[in-house]
Every structure is written in structure tokens, then in C-alpha cells.
Design a protein around this motif. Sequence first.
Motif, PDB file in Angstrom:
ATOM      1  N   HIS A 210       0.884  -1.265   0.066  1.00  0.00           N
ATOM      2  CA  HIS A 210      -0.022   0.154   0.017  1.00  0.00           C
ATOM      3  C   HIS A 210       0.946   1.310   0.130  1.00  0.00           C
ATOM      4  N   ALA A 211       0.416   2.150  -0.901  1.00  0.00           N
ATOM      5  CA  ALA A 211       1.032   3.553  -0.543  1.00  0.00           C
ATOM      6  C   ALA A 211       1.199   4.102   0.600  1.00  0.00           C
ATOM      7  N   THR A 212       0.095   3.869   1.486  1.00  0.00           N
ATOM      8  CA  THR A 212       0.234   4.373   2.746  1.00  0.00           C
ATOM      9  C   THR A 212       0.786   3.508   4.018  1.00  0.00           C
ATOM     10  N   ALA A 213       1.539   2.500   3.327  1.00  0.00           N
ATOM     11  CA  ALA A 213       2.399   1.681   4.085  1.00  0.00           C
ATOM     12  C   ALA A 213       1.356   0.969   5.515  1.00  0.00           C
ATOM     13  N   SER A 214       0.140   0.789   4.965  1.00  0.00           N
ATOM     14  CA  SER A 214      -0.640   0.362   6.328  1.00  0.00           C
ATOM     15  C   SER A 214      -1.746  -0.407   5.760  1.00  0.00           C
ATOM     16  N   TRP A 215      -2.730  -1.111   6.286  1.00  0.00           N
ATOM     17  CA  TRP A 215      -3.961  -1.548   6.075  1.00  0.00           C
ATOM     18  C   TRP A 215      -4.982  -0.768   6.564  1.00  0.00           C
ATOM     19  N   GLY A 216      -6.536  -1.413   6.078  1.00  0.00           N
ATOM     20  CA  GLY A 216      -7.617  -0.654   6.286  1.00  0.00           C
ATOM     21  C   GLY A 216      -8.024  -1.067   7.590  1.00  0.00           C
ATOM     22  N   GLU A 217      -8.985  -0.455   8.274  1.00  0.00           N
ATOM     23  CA  GLU A 217      -9.868  -0.805   9.329  1.00  0.00           C
ATOM     24  C   GLU A 217     -11.353  -0.564   9.023  1.00  0.00           C
ATOM     25  N   PRO A 218     -12.081  -1.309   9.678  1.00  0.00           N
ATOM     26  CA  PRO A 218     -13.739  -1.443   9.139  1.00  0.00           C
ATOM     27  C   PRO A 218     -14.281   0.123   9.101  1.00  0.00           C
TER      28      PRO A 218
END
Length: 253
Positions: A210-218
Amino acid sequence: MRFQDHAVLVTGGGSGIGRQVCISAAREGARVAIGDLDAQRAGAVAEEIRRQGGEAHGFALDVADQASVHAFVEGAETALGRLDVLVNSAGVREIASVLDLPLEEWQRVIAINLTGTFLPSQAFARRLVAQGRPGRIVNLASTLGLVAAPNRAAYVASKHGVVGLTKEMALELGEKGIRVNAVAPGVIRTPLTERYFQDPELSQMIRGLHATASWGEPEDIARAILFLAEEANGFMTGSVLTVDGGWTTGKKM
């Protein structure tokens, strides 16, 4: 509040993204109908919302069964007094190569993800059209409704189908005052994906995608869904809003 006294129906509302949509909508003043294959989970989310001062009702729902879908929509309308928003969040996935994927698993994923988006949308829209009322439908697509990934033939096909269905319904229902949009999440940490995050190597690899260097949360997806469901966004229909931390933007080389 953006959804004060609006009736919001959520399929797959007993866990993951669907659960968060229910909770977030209730905090915005919505009265919520929670449908889930597991009636106990739906009831638990409804009770959680009521403890926070909101109104919510849990229902058993099999999104691939037409009779169950009709009972859910009718029961929700009776309980809430009206219909305003439908969020199609129920979904499953498989992990198997095209060569090894059993027909039964293919049919199960298509039935829940694609037919399970069509049937609630049709039942919901029919009641609104009969009453001459406007409404909003938001479907849960996926970045894998836009691109492919290995070992997910049924899931990829079903989510591409959800994107196409979203556009078709938007085209047909727009003049009747019903807007239809979709959200395409990237990798979101939910009970469905939790095992990925228990592996340090795999979780680090997910960050790197990911470009944000993170994953998403609900919560990230619930915010996008409620944005599309707002009355204020009345000129948006047939759109697919990608919320993926830049995963589909391009590859880091």
C-alpha cells in the motif's frame, strides 16, 4: 446528524465491515435493521447499538434465498416504519486455484456475493418504487472487482459482477429517485482476514503493498459507505469509490 430517523438496512451486519456500518449509522441518528446469516450475531450488534441509545433490530437473513430476503425487507420496514438506505455488505471468499476450485464452492461464493447483492437490492427497490419514494443503495465491491489476484476466481468474478450490477441498477433506477453506488475496499482487517495479520511476515508484506504503508480498518470503509448514502450527495450514482490505501494506484518498484 446526517441520518437522523432514516431507516438503514445492512446485510452481513453481524460482523466486520457490516457491523461497523450499523454502529456508525446509528451514531449518525439512523434506525438500523441488521441482517445476518447468524441471527445471534445480528441480535448482539442490535443490542450493542441499543445500549448506546440507538434503535436497532436484528434479523436472520440468507441473502442468497429470495424468501429470506423478502422477509428481511418487509420485517425491517415494519420495525422501522420506512426504508431509506440499503447497504449490501454480506460476503464470503475462497482460496483455490482455477484448476482446483470445486463447482460447489464457485456457486456458493457467486450466490452470496453477487446474487446476494441482487436480491436485497431488487426487493428494496421494488418497495420504494411502489411507494414513490427515493432511496440509496450502497454495495460492497472490492479492489478485486477492478483487478485480479491469484486463487480467487469466484471472488474476483463475483466482485466484478457487483461493480457491473451497481452500474446497471444506477442506470435503471436513477429516474425513479434511487441512487446506487459501490465501495471497493482494499485489504481491511476484519474477522474474514484476521489470520493474515497474525503472521508477522505476511502483515509486513501487506503494509508494503500500500502507498500508505498500512492496511485499512472497518471504520475506513464505513465512512465511505455513509458518504455515498448521504442525501447531500444526490448527484452521485453508478460510482465505485476505491478505498484501498493506494493499492491499485501502482506497484512500488
